[in-house]
Design a protein around this motif. Structure first.
Motif, PDB file in Angstrom:
ATOM      1  N   GLY A 189     -37.766  12.308  -8.231  1.00 22.07           N
ATOM      2  CA  GLY A 189     -38.199  12.724  -9.558  1.00 22.07           C
ATOM      3  C   GLY A 189     -38.355  14.224  -9.708  1.00 22.07           C
ATOM      4  O   GLY A 189     -39.131  14.683 -10.553  1.00 22.07           O
ATOM      5  N   ALA A 190     -37.606  14.998  -8.925  1.00 23.48           N
ATOM      6  CA  ALA A 190     -37.751  16.452  -8.976  1.00 23.48           C
ATOM      7  C   ALA A 190     -37.135  17.061 -10.222  1.00 23.48           C
ATOM      8  O   ALA A 190     -37.345  18.238 -10.494  1.00 23.48           O
ATOM      9  N   HIS A 191     -36.379  16.291 -10.980  1.00 25.50           N
ATOM     10  CA  HIS A 191     -35.696  16.808 -12.169  1.00 25.50           C
ATOM     11  C   HIS A 191     -36.449  16.507 -13.462  1.00 25.50           C
ATOM     12  O   HIS A 191     -35.975  16.864 -14.541  1.00 25.50           O
ATOM     13  N   GLN A 192     -37.590  15.856 -13.392  1.00 25.87           N
ATOM     14  CA  GLN A 192     -38.248  15.343 -14.580  1.00 25.87           C
ATOM     15  C   GLN A 192     -38.722  16.442 -15.529  1.00 25.87           C
ATOM     16  O   GLN A 192     -38.822  16.224 -16.734  1.00 25.87           O
ATOM     17  N   ASP A 193     -39.016  17.626 -15.003  1.00 30.42           N
ATOM     18  CA  ASP A 193     -39.501  18.711 -15.857  1.00 30.42           C
ATOM     19  C   ASP A 193     -38.373  19.506 -16.500  1.00 30.42           C
ATOM     20  O   ASP A 193     -38.647  20.422 -17.283  1.00 30.42           O
ATOM     21  N   ALA A 194     -37.134  19.189 -16.170  1.00 34.82           N
ATOM     22  CA  ALA A 194     -36.012  19.964 -16.676  1.00 34.82           C
ATOM     23  C   ALA A 194     -35.752  19.656 -18.150  1.00 34.82           C
ATOM     24  O   ALA A 194     -35.739  18.497 -18.562  1.00 34.82           O
ATOM     25  N   LEU A 195     -35.566  20.711 -18.934  1.00 35.74           N
ATOM     26  CA  LEU A 195     -35.200  20.532 -20.340  1.00 35.74           C
ATOM     27  C   LEU A 195     -33.740  20.127 -20.482  1.00 35.74           C
ATOM     28  O   LEU A 195     -33.374  19.428 -21.425  1.00 35.74           O
ATOM     29  N   GLY A 196     -32.907  20.573 -19.569  1.00 34.57           N
ATOM     30  CA  GLY A 196     -31.491  20.249 -19.603  1.00 34.57           C
ATOM     31  C   GLY A 196     -30.851  20.573 -18.266  1.00 34.57           C
ATOM     32  O   GLY A 196     -31.321  21.424 -17.510  1.00 34.57           O
ATOM     33  N   ILE A 197     -29.765  19.870 -17.961  1.00 36.61           N
ATOM     34  CA  ILE A 197     -29.007  20.074 -16.726  1.00 36.61           C
ATOM     35  C   ILE A 197     -27.548  20.244 -17.126  1.00 36.61           C
ATOM     36  O   ILE A 197     -26.996  19.398 -17.836  1.00 36.61           O
ATOM     37  N   LYS A 198     -26.934  21.312 -16.662  1.00 41.58           N
ATOM     38  CA  LYS A 198     -25.574  21.627 -17.082  1.00 41.58           C
ATOM     39  C   LYS A 198     -24.713  21.928 -15.868  1.00 41.58           C
ATOM     40  O   LYS A 198     -25.102  22.699 -14.988  1.00 41.58           O
ATOM     41  N   GLU A 199     -23.548  21.305 -15.823  1.00 39.90           N
ATOM     42  CA  GLU A 199     -22.590  21.583 -14.757  1.00 39.90           C
ATOM     43  C   GLU A 199     -21.848  22.880 -15.060  1.00 39.90           C
ATOM     44  O   GLU A 199     -21.481  23.150 -16.210  1.00 39.90           O
ATOM     45  N   THR A 200     -21.626  23.680 -14.013  1.00 40.50           N
ATOM     46  CA  THR A 200     -20.880  24.920 -14.159  1.00 40.50           C
ATOM     47  C   THR A 200     -19.683  24.897 -13.210  1.00 40.50           C
ATOM     48  O   THR A 200     -19.370  23.869 -12.607  1.00 40.50           O
ATOM     49  N   GLY A 201     -19.051  26.058 -13.049  1.00 42.13           N
ATOM     50  CA  GLY A 201     -17.832  26.101 -12.247  1.00 42.13           C
ATOM     51  C   GLY A 201     -18.017  25.635 -10.822  1.00 42.13           C
ATOM     52  O   GLY A 201     -17.230  24.828 -10.328  1.00 42.13           O
ATOM     53  N   ASP A 202     -19.042  26.120 -10.123  1.00 43.70           N
ATOM     54  CA  ASP A 202     -19.233  25.749  -8.723  1.00 43.70           C
ATOM     55  C   ASP A 202     -20.663  25.319  -8.439  1.00 43.70           C
ATOM     56  O   ASP A 202     -21.184  25.541  -7.355  1.00 43.70           O
ATOM     57  N   GLY A 203     -21.319  24.720  -9.407  1.00 41.92           N
ATOM     58  CA  GLY A 203     -22.672  24.258  -9.184  1.00 41.92           C
ATOM     59  C   GLY A 203     -23.283  23.648 -10.425  1.00 41.92           C
ATOM     60  O   GLY A 203     -22.590  23.168 -11.316  1.00 41.92           O
ATOM     61  N   ILE A 204     -24.623  23.675 -10.486  1.00 45.99           N
ATOM     62  CA  ILE A 204     -25.395  23.064 -11.567  1.00 45.99           C
ATOM     63  C   ILE A 204     -26.515  24.012 -11.955  1.00 45.99           C
ATOM     64  O   ILE A 204     -27.124  24.660 -11.091  1.00 45.99           O
ATOM     65  N   ASP A 205     -26.790  24.090 -13.252  1.00 45.68           N
ATOM     66  CA  ASP A 205     -27.907  24.876 -13.776  1.00 45.68           C
ATOM     67  C   ASP A 205     -29.006  23.940 -14.266  1.00 45.68           C
ATOM     68  O   ASP A 205     -28.724  22.965 -14.978  1.00 45.68           O
ATOM     69  N   PHE A 206     -30.254  24.240 -13.899  1.00 47.26           N
ATOM     70  CA  PHE A 206     -31.420  23.478 -14.339  1.00 47.26           C
ATOM     71  C   PHE A 206     -32.273  24.395 -15.212  1.00 47.26           C
ATOM     72  O   PHE A 206     -32.677  25.479 -14.769  1.00 47.26           O
ATOM     73  N   TYR A 207     -32.570  23.953 -16.437  1.00 48.28           N
ATOM     74  CA  TYR A 207     -33.334  24.755 -17.387  1.00 48.28           C
ATOM     75  C   TYR A 207     -34.748  24.180 -17.514  1.00 48.28           C
ATOM     76  O   TYR A 207     -34.915  22.948 -17.635  1.00 48.28           O
ATOM     77  N   PHE A 208     -35.753  25.065 -17.518  1.00 47.99           N
ATOM     78  CA  PHE A 208     -37.146  24.648 -17.555  1.00 47.99           C
ATOM     79  C   PHE A 208     -37.901  25.442 -18.614  1.00 47.99           C
ATOM     80  O   PHE A 208     -37.544  26.589 -18.928  1.00 47.99           O
ATOM     81  N   ALA A 209     -38.965  24.826 -19.127  1.00 51.44           N
ATOM     82  CA  ALA A 209     -39.807  25.490 -20.121  1.00 51.44           C
ATOM     83  C   ALA A 209     -40.814  26.428 -19.478  1.00 51.44           C
ATOM     84  O   ALA A 209     -41.314  27.339 -20.136  1.00 51.44           O
ATOM     85  N   ASN A 210     -41.123  26.219 -18.199  1.00 48.52           N
ATOM     86  CA  ASN A 210     -42.106  27.044 -17.507  1.00 48.52           C
ATOM     87  C   ASN A 210     -41.528  27.535 -16.185  1.00 48.52           C
ATOM     88  O   ASN A 210     -40.740  26.835 -15.531  1.00 48.52           O
ATOM     89  N   ARG A 211     -41.954  28.709 -15.790  1.00 45.57           N
ATOM     90  CA  ARG A 211     -41.492  29.284 -14.524  1.00 45.57           C
ATOM     91  C   ARG A 211     -41.959  28.441 -13.340  1.00 45.57           C
ATOM     92  O   ARG A 211     -41.240  28.304 -12.341  1.00 45.57           O
TER      93      ARG A 211
END
Length: 555
Positions: A189-211
């Motif tokens: 459940g480490a992804h539960q706080d993510a606002l969005g998850i986006k695939e990129t060229g050579d990896g994945i970006d995880f976006y969060f509301a808090n640092r």
């Protein structure tokens, strides 16, 4: 009267002889009742004792009209329809005092949808006296108040939702590491706080509301893969009146470019610091550290992530260059290292059988699993093309072997058709096809086909390796045929319960008798998948989900 004893009537004598319990009068209303510890009838008992005392009968819940979600204190917002099980659960959790009674039943009482009132009917039980249990039904009225959630506030103010982003990258030509990370994120459940998850060229970006959420994910990734990271911040706004700043934070996380089954040549200094292992070694496992095995000397070692990043290196051959061999003869030497055993193995290319008599004698660490006639994957080093700088710095006497055996394999079949399990998927926003083609191997034009082939290889690795499978949640496929046929590459609408048993076209039909000894996943390892879709009758159904556990990653 006779001798001072009252003579009983015939009816009284019959009732006495039949064992009928005597009745008493209620101490309040005088009604004839059977004896009980309170000496009161049910009506008087309910009038004197209120088992609902301490349970509020009116409450307020908050609803966001923009996104249609309800507030679950302290700050979570959940989506729920009227008279749905999710809304009923939310309402019951808001009640205080239910721990002192037993909840027997709960449901909704119908109200007008626009009334902004939700009536919940509860039936509870409580032991009021010794061996006296009272049951009572009552109504709790919830008043729906309007309140904007944080996401809608940011949208209304036209402020970008995310404050921190974790950019996970690995400079390799496949996605095996991210397939495994995906399963670890779902399991823990480490992804539960993510606002969005986006695939990129050579990896994945995880976006969060808090640092803090981004730092938490970064710490999780550092516990399961050899990782190094750096951070940067960008000033968005600055209020000079109260000296407040608004930053956006970016965390760049680089995963070590070595994966399971890679063939590497250790730098001289690193090899000497690890007791002289190698320098030619195989990567047997990747977690927070890198597990190495010397296939000729049959020695093992653990390389911490910190030591790797001090002296980074790249593999000379990866799993994409594996060649299939057939075992013609094997003789064990008796040397062991952990689960590995040394052996002298005579192999030949499977494609050369019946064409020529070319064989190779190989010293291998797979003596514990190989037998005559088995298939084994290995690297044909003598015909490989690699960068000479990767082996530079070693003595001139160091020579690479002709063949390095990696793992036991099985005849090629379309395994997906008979697969009785499936995996969960993250809701990832997929990259466009141009980016995916640029990331893939040269000459591959269809990114969906390439991703499907790589995922099928990952699924087969899970079937063949019980240790790798122990850290992944595998779910029962209710419809095996439907799960195997789910080969659509479009993952834009995938959710956490989407089947992913995706397989490319196979040259051999799955209807053939599978007598190759291919390992099967035991049924006791499979979990019941969570299913929240309503059944055909239109009523809400219940489902079960498996428990989380496990620790390290094997990328």
């Amino acid at each position: 009267m006779m001798d001072g004893v009252e003579q009983l009537s015939a009816e009284e004598a019959g009732a006495f002889s039949s064992g009928t319990l005597a009745t008493i009068a209620c101490c309040l209303c005088g009604t004839s009742i059977e004896p009980n510890p309170s000496n009161m009838c049910v009506s008087c008992l309910r009038a004197q004792v209120d088992i609902t005392e301490g349970i509020p009968k009116e409450l307020a819940i908050y609803y966001c009209r923009n996104c249609g979600r309800y507030l679950q204190p302290p700050k979570a917002w959940i989506a729920a329809e009227l008279e749905s099980p999710e809304l009923l659960t939310l309402c019951i959790k808001r009640l205080k005092g239910l721990s002192r009674v037993k909840l027997v039943d709960a449901g909704f009482r119908w109200t007008e949808p626009h009334s902004r009132r939700i009536n919940v009917r509860l039936t509870i039980q409580k032991e009021v006296f010794a061996r006296t249990i009272l049951q009572q039904e009552f109504i709790v009225v919830y008043t729906v108040l309007y309140q904007q959630c944080d996401a809608c506030k940011r949208d209304a103010a036209k402020i970008e939702a995310w404050q921190a982003v974790v950019q996970a990258r690995q400079k390799v030509d496949h996605k095996r590491t991210f397939y495994y990370l995906e399963q670890l994120l779902l399991k823990h459940g480490a992804h539960q706080d993510a606002l969005g998850i986006k695939e990129t060229g050579d990896g994945i970006d995880f976006y969060f509301a808090n640092r803090s959420h981004a730092v938490k994910l970064l710490a999780f990734l550092g516990d399961v893969v050899p990782l190094r990271h750096k951070s940067s911040e960008h000033l968005v706004t600055h209020d000079t009146h109260n000296n407040t700043y608004n930053y956006k934070y970016s965390f760049s996380a680089e995963i070590a470019p070595v994966c399971r089954d890679d063939l590497v040549v250790l730098p001289p200094k690193l090899s000497n610091s690890m007791g002289g292992i190698g320098p030619l070694v195989l990567v047997s496992r990747v977690s927070a550290s890198v597990s190495l095995v010397d296939p000729t000397a049959v020695r093992t070692a653990e390389l911490p992530a910190s030591a790797f990043w001090k002296t980074p290196f790249a593999p000379i051959m990866t799993s994409r260059a594996l060649t299939e061999y057939t075992v013609l003869d094997i003789e064990t030497t008796g040397e062991t290292a952990g689960r590995f055993a040394a052996a002298e193995v005579t192999v030949a290319r499977s494609s050369d059988l019946g064409v020529n008599d070319s064989t190779v004698l190989v010293r291998s660490h797979l003596g514990h699993v190989l037998h005559i006639g088995d298939l084994v994957s290995g690297y044909d080093v003598r015909s490989a093309i690699y960068n000479d700088s990767l082996v530079a710095g070693h003595k001139a006497s160091f020579e690479l072997p002709d063949v390095v055996l990696v793992r036991k394999t099985y005849p090629r079949r379309n395994r997906a058709r008979g697969r009785k399990w499936r995996l969960a998927r993250l809701a990832v926003e997929m990259a466009d096809d141009d980016t995916r083609v640029a990331r893939g191997a040269a000459g591959v034009r269809d990114p969906a086909t390439r991703d499907a082939e790589q995922r099928e290889v990952f699924l087969q690795e899970l079937e063949q390796d019980a240790e790798l499978r122990s850290n992944v949640n595998l779910y029962r496929a209710d419809d095996v045929a439907a799960a195997a046929a789910a080969t659509a590459p479009d993952a834009a609408a995938m959710t956490d319960t989407t089947p992913v048993d995706v397989a490319p076209e196979a040259a051999v039909d799955a209807d053939e008798d599978d007598v190759d000894g291919y390992p099967e996943v035991p049924l006791e390892e499979l979990l019941d998948a969570l299913d929240i879709s309503p059944p055909a009758g239109g009523e809400d159904g219940d489902g079960e989900d498996g428990d989380d556990g496990g620790d390290d990653a094997d990328a």
